[in-house]
Design an enzyme around this catalytic site. Structure first.
Site, PDB file in Angstrom:
ATOM      1  N   GLU A 139       0.823  -1.205   0.000  1.00 18.86           N
ATOM      2  CA  GLU A 139       0.000   0.000   0.000  1.00 18.86           C
ATOM      3  C   GLU A 139       0.862   1.263   0.000  1.00 18.86           C
ATOM      4  OE1 GLU A 139      -3.570   2.092   2.654  1.00 18.86           O
ATOM      5  OE2 GLU A 139      -2.335   0.502   3.526  1.00 18.86           O
ATOM      6  N   ASP A 174      -5.947   2.478  -1.638  1.00 15.57           N
ATOM      7  CA  ASP A 174      -6.561   3.304  -0.610  1.00 15.57           C
ATOM      8  C   ASP A 174      -6.920   4.657  -1.213  1.00 15.57           C
ATOM      9  OD1 ASP A 174      -6.989   5.122   1.592  1.00 15.57           O
ATOM     10  OD2 ASP A 174      -6.095   3.620   2.898  1.00 15.57           O
ATOM     11  N   GLN A 200      -9.749   0.643  -0.007  1.00 16.55           N
ATOM     12  CA  GLN A 200     -10.101   1.316   1.243  1.00 16.55           C
ATOM     13  C   GLN A 200     -10.482   2.765   0.951  1.00 16.55           C
ATOM     14  OE1 GLN A 200      -6.517   0.643   3.577  1.00 16.55           O
ATOM     15  NE2 GLN A 200      -7.416  -1.147   4.552  1.00 16.55           N
ATOM     16  N   GLU A 236     -11.880   2.671   6.199  1.00 18.49           N
ATOM     17  CA  GLU A 236     -10.728   2.892   7.070  1.00 18.49           C
ATOM     18  C   GLU A 236     -10.635   4.388   7.363  1.00 18.49           C
ATOM     19  OE1 GLU A 236      -6.087   1.441   7.406  1.00 18.49           O
ATOM     20  OE2 GLU A 236      -6.710   2.594   5.666  1.00 18.49           O
TER      21      GLU A 236
END
Length: 254
Positions: A139, A174, A200, A236
Site C-alpha cells: 500500500e 486506498d 479502502q 478505514e
C-alpha cells in the site's frame, strides 16, 4: 449493491477486537479487516467471526520498533530476519482466523538497495502466502501522513508488483492516500484494476467518514461498480467519537 468492510483499526477502537467484530455486524457491515490483531488470541477472533458470519479480509504485518518510530520492516536494509519473522507471524495469524490477505508494510526507507530488499522480502512473502492460499498486499502511503515511507505512489507499487511477478501480490488501493497524493482516483482505479487486491476509503483531506471532503464517494463507488468490482470496500476512516454516530453514509452510499 455496494458492500462495505469495517476496518477495526479505526472503528470501535474502545472495544476488544471480538466485540468490535460484533459491533460491525450489528451496524450492517458485510466484512471486517484490522491492523495489528496480535495481542488478541486468534481463537477469540475466530469465534467472533464464526458467530457473526463476517469474513476477515486482511491484517497488517507488525510495524517494528514503535519507540524508534518504525512503520514497517520489509524495505529496511539489514532487517530481513525481522521482516520475514513479521511476515511469518502475520500469515500464521491470518491462516488461523481465515483472513484472506496480509498487508506487508514497507517502512521508512529510500533508494535502490531498499527497493531490492523490499522486492526480496515480498518474493518470500508471496511464496509463503501461496502455500496458504493467501494474497499479499502492498500500500502506498501519502507523503503528508507518512513522510519518508518507502512506498508512496501507485506507479511505484505497480512497478514492484510487475517486478516480483507473483500472481498473489496485489495493490491495496486506498482512495484516501491516493486522493491526497495523486488525485483522479476513479481514473487511477480503472488503470490499475488488474493489480488491485483490496480497496479502502476515507474523506480527503481529514480522513473522516466519506460523507464530506474533496472526494465525491458516490462518484468513486459508482466507478468501481462500473468496473465490475464486487468485493467489500474497506471503511478505514477516523470517526473522532462514537463510531455508530458516523455511519449515516452507509445508507446513502450503499
Amino acid at each position: 449493491m455496494t458492500l462495505f468492510s469495517a476496518n477495526l483499526g479505526f472503528l470501535w477502537t474502545e472495544l476488544s477486537l471480538p466485540d468490535a467484530i460484533r459491533a460491525a455486524k450489528a451496524a450492517g457491515f458485510d466484512a471486517v479487516e484490522c491492523h495489528w490483531p496480535f495481542d488478541t488470541p486468534a481463537q477469540d477472533v475466530k469465534a467472533a467471526l464464526d458467530e457473526t458470519g463476517l469474513p476477515m479480509l486482511g491484517l497488517n504485518t507488525r510495524r517494528g520498533n514503535l519507540s524508534q518510530g518504525e512503520n514497517g520492516l520489509a524495505a529496511l536494509v539489514g532487517r530481513e530476519v525481522d521482516a520475514r519473522a513479521a511476515i511469518d507471524e502475520a500469515l500464521a495469524y491470518a491462516d488461523e482466523i481465515g483472513a484472506k490477505c496480509v498487508h506487508v508494510m514497507a517502512g521508512f526507507a529510500s533508494g535502490e538497495e531498499a527497493r531490492q530488499t523490499f522486492i526480496a522480502n515480498l518474493t518470500y512473502a508471496c511464496k509463503a502466502a501461496s502455500q496458504l492460499g493467501k494474497t499479499i498486499l502492498i500500500e502506498p502511503l501519502n507523503r503528508h501522513n507518512a513522510p519518508g515511507y518507502f512506498l508512496q505512489t501507485t506507479d511505484q507499487a505497480r512497478d514492484i508488483i510487475e517486478h516480483v511477478g507473483e500472481a498473489n501480490l496485489k495493490l491495496m488501493f486506498d482512495c484516501y492516500h491516493i486522493g491526497r497524493t495523486e488525485g483522479d482516483v476513479a481514473t487511477r482505479a480503472k488503470e490499475l484494476l488488474p493489480f488491485i487486491g483490496h480497496v479502502q476509503f476515507a474523506s480527503v483531506p481529514d480522513r473522516g467518514p466519506p460523507d464530506h471532503g474533496e472526494l465525491d464517494y458516490w462518484f468513486v463507488f459508482t466507478a468501481f461498480d462500473s468496473l465490475g468490482w464486487t468485493a467489500p470496500l474497506g471503511a478505514e476512516y477516523k470517526p473522532l467519537g462514537d463510531t455508530d454516530v458516523t455511519l449515516g453514509w452507509m445508507k446513502t452510499l450503499r
